[in-house]
Scaffold this active site. Structure first.
Site, short mmCIF file in Angstrom:
data_model
loop_
_atom_site.label_atom_id
_atom_site.label_comp_id
_atom_site.label_asym_id
_atom_site.label_seq_id
_atom_site.Cartn_x
_atom_site.Cartn_y
_atom_site.Cartn_z
N ASN A 154 53.44 3.34 40.39
CA ASN A 154 53.26 3.32 38.94
C ASN A 154 53.23 1.90 38.36
O ASN A 154 52.67 1.69 37.31
CB ASN A 154 54.36 4.15 38.25
CG ASN A 154 55.73 3.88 38.80
OD1 ASN A 154 55.97 4.04 40.00
ND2 ASN A 154 56.64 3.47 37.97
N ALA A 203 51.45 16.57 34.05
CA ALA A 203 50.27 16.67 33.18
C ALA A 203 50.07 15.44 32.29
O ALA A 203 48.94 15.02 32.06
CB ALA A 203 50.39 17.93 32.30
N HIS A 204 51.18 14.84 31.81
CA HIS A 204 51.02 13.81 30.77
C HIS A 204 50.52 12.46 31.30
O HIS A 204 50.32 11.54 30.52
CB HIS A 204 52.31 13.64 29.96
CG HIS A 204 53.39 12.84 30.62
ND1 HIS A 204 53.57 11.50 30.37
CD2 HIS A 204 54.35 13.19 31.51
CE1 HIS A 204 54.62 11.07 31.06
NE2 HIS A 204 55.10 12.08 31.76
N THR A 243 61.68 30.69 31.65
CA THR A 243 60.46 31.16 31.01
C THR A 243 59.39 30.09 31.08
O THR A 243 59.65 28.92 30.76
CB THR A 243 60.76 31.53 29.54
OG1 THR A 243 61.73 32.57 29.55
CG2 THR A 243 59.50 31.99 28.82
N CYS A 328 63.62 -7.61 28.59
CA CYS A 328 63.77 -7.34 27.17
C CYS A 328 63.08 -6.06 26.71
O CYS A 328 63.54 -5.39 25.80
CB CYS A 328 63.18 -8.52 26.40
SG CYS A 328 63.73 -8.63 24.71
#
Ligand SMILES: *Cc1c(COP(=O)(O)O)cnc(C)c1O
Length: 404
Positions: A154, A203-204, A243, A328
């Site tokens: 990443n 998904a995001h 769910t 920072c």
């Protein structure tokens, strides 16, 4: 006119594709049913939508729909994969092999497992970010149950040699898990051809909604099972109760379908833009690309600017949304552990910027980024006594600083 701020942080999250939103909307109100309600049409409609999405997701990675376990995202998928294997395969062994540049969701799951008595080997990649396959093979013991190596990093975008790693895992009868969050939907990923046994993605990071992801769990050759980490109604073949997030899952499915159809073109376009951005920023003196440039995701570049202060740099490019390796801007005080684990000095890690291009990035935005980053770096250096000393040929490492 260019709209600022400009978003070049697509490794952190991607904007949702409007076509994904459109697919999701009916499932928030008209079609609100619970996919587990077996007694009426509301439930059946939701179940049908989930089944369809499961096919869309499976197709993108060449899996069977039955091998897709929906979760809340890649963090949960990584937790489920590692903790679930540790519990399920306890009789076989208690040793895990991973890499010290993995995402925290993998590293912290491993730390948790160590507290439970598990043993973990953290491989150290070379300066280009790639793991050494001999190191991997040497780390295997009769107790090893899983090798977990991410597909694409990443922070630096480096792609690991997935096929070689899975071949080693196969040879020794060990499971192979990959955190493929940054790779799925960006480069072709094929769990069959690449012999991946478990795989996390979300998904995001691929123009879908936040809060939904998947764990691929192989059902054949070998048949893999993980112990549930969330117990309850027995959803998702007993591996993940709760769910189902029907609108999210519908959006995830649509996002996968779009990537399936558009990934090839998009990767070509984005790698061209990325290469131009990189080439122009490398014209700035003393700038370096972090990680392998040959084995890399098409839309990512991570560049360090020597003798520039990271915080100052971020202040200088306020209209650009990028990530920095400096303290920072992130929650922790340490510079990026990924860059440090590649062997970079704190200095270079602090002054790094990660650019993550995406589906909606334009050439004008790249122009803007080139211009603003170059100017900000040059301006900071003009004001910097360190840079002046460096230009005078003084080796800054040998300077003895006066204590006050
Ligand atoms: C973003 C990311 C995750 C976490 O995914 P979530 O869906 O946000 O939990 C895990 N691994 C990698 C490599 C990532 O980039």
């Amino acid at each position: 006119m260019l709209n600022v701020p400009i978003y070049l942080d697509n490794n952190a999250t991607t904007p949702m594709d409007p076509r994904v939103l459109e697919a999701m909307l009916p499932y928030f109100n008209d079609k609100f049913g619970n996919a587990a309600s077996r007694n009426h049409a509301f439930g059946w409609n939701a179940e049908e939508a989930v089944d369809y999405a499961r096919e869309q997701v499976a197709k993108l990675i060449n899996a069977s729909p039955k091998e897709i376990i929906f979760t809340s995202g890649a963090t949960e998928s990584n937790n489920l994969a590692l903790k679930g294997i540790f519990e399920m395969y306890a009789r076989k062994g208690n040793h895990i092999i991973t890499v010290n540049t993995e995402h925290k969701a993998v590293l912290d799951s491993c730390k948790h497992i160590e507290k439970l008595g598990g043993k973990v080997t953290y491989l150290e990649p070379a300066v280009d970010g790639l793991i050494n396959l001999e190191d991997l093979e040497k780390a295997i013991t009769p107790e090893t149950i899983v090798i977990s190596v991410m597909y694409g990093n990443n922070e630096i975008g480096v792609l690991q040699p997935i096929e070689e790693i899975s071949a080693i895992a196969r040879k020794h009868g060990i499971l192979f898990h990959s955190d493929a969050t940054q790779a799925v939907g960006k480069v072709p990923v094929d769990v069959q051809a690449q012999n991946i046994d478990l795989m996390s993605f979300t998904a995001h990071k691929m123009y879908g909604p936040k809060g939904v992801g998947a764990l691929y769990v192989r059902r054949k050759n070998p048949r893999v099972k993980v112990t549930a980490q969330v117990d309850g109604g027995g959803h998702e073949r007993g591996m993940r109760s709760g769910t189902l997030n029907v609108p999210g899952i519908v959006g995830f499915g649509k996002a996968c379908e779009l990537c399936m159809n558009e990934m090839e073109e998009e990767a070509k376009k984005l790698s061209k833009m990325r290469d131009r951005l990189e080439a122009e920023l490398l014209k700035v003196e003393e700038s370096y690309v972090n990680g392998s440039v040959e084995h890399r995701l098409p839309h990512v570049t991570n560049i360090s600017f020597k003798h520039v202060e990271g915080e100052g740099l971020m202040m200088g490019i306020k209209d650009l949304a990028v990530s920095s390796g400096s303290a920072c801007t992130s929650a922790s005080l340490e510079p990026s552990y990924v860059l440090k684990n590649l062997g970079l000095d704190d200095d270079l890690a602090h002054s790094s910027l990660r650019f993550g291009l995406g589906r909606f990035t334009t050439d004008e935005e790249i122009d803007y980024a080139i211009d603003h980053v170059s100017k900000a770096v040059n301006k900071l250096r003009d004001m910097s006594p360190l840079w002046e000393m460096f230009k005078e040929g003084i080796d800054l490492k040998t300077v003895e600083w006066q204590e006050h």
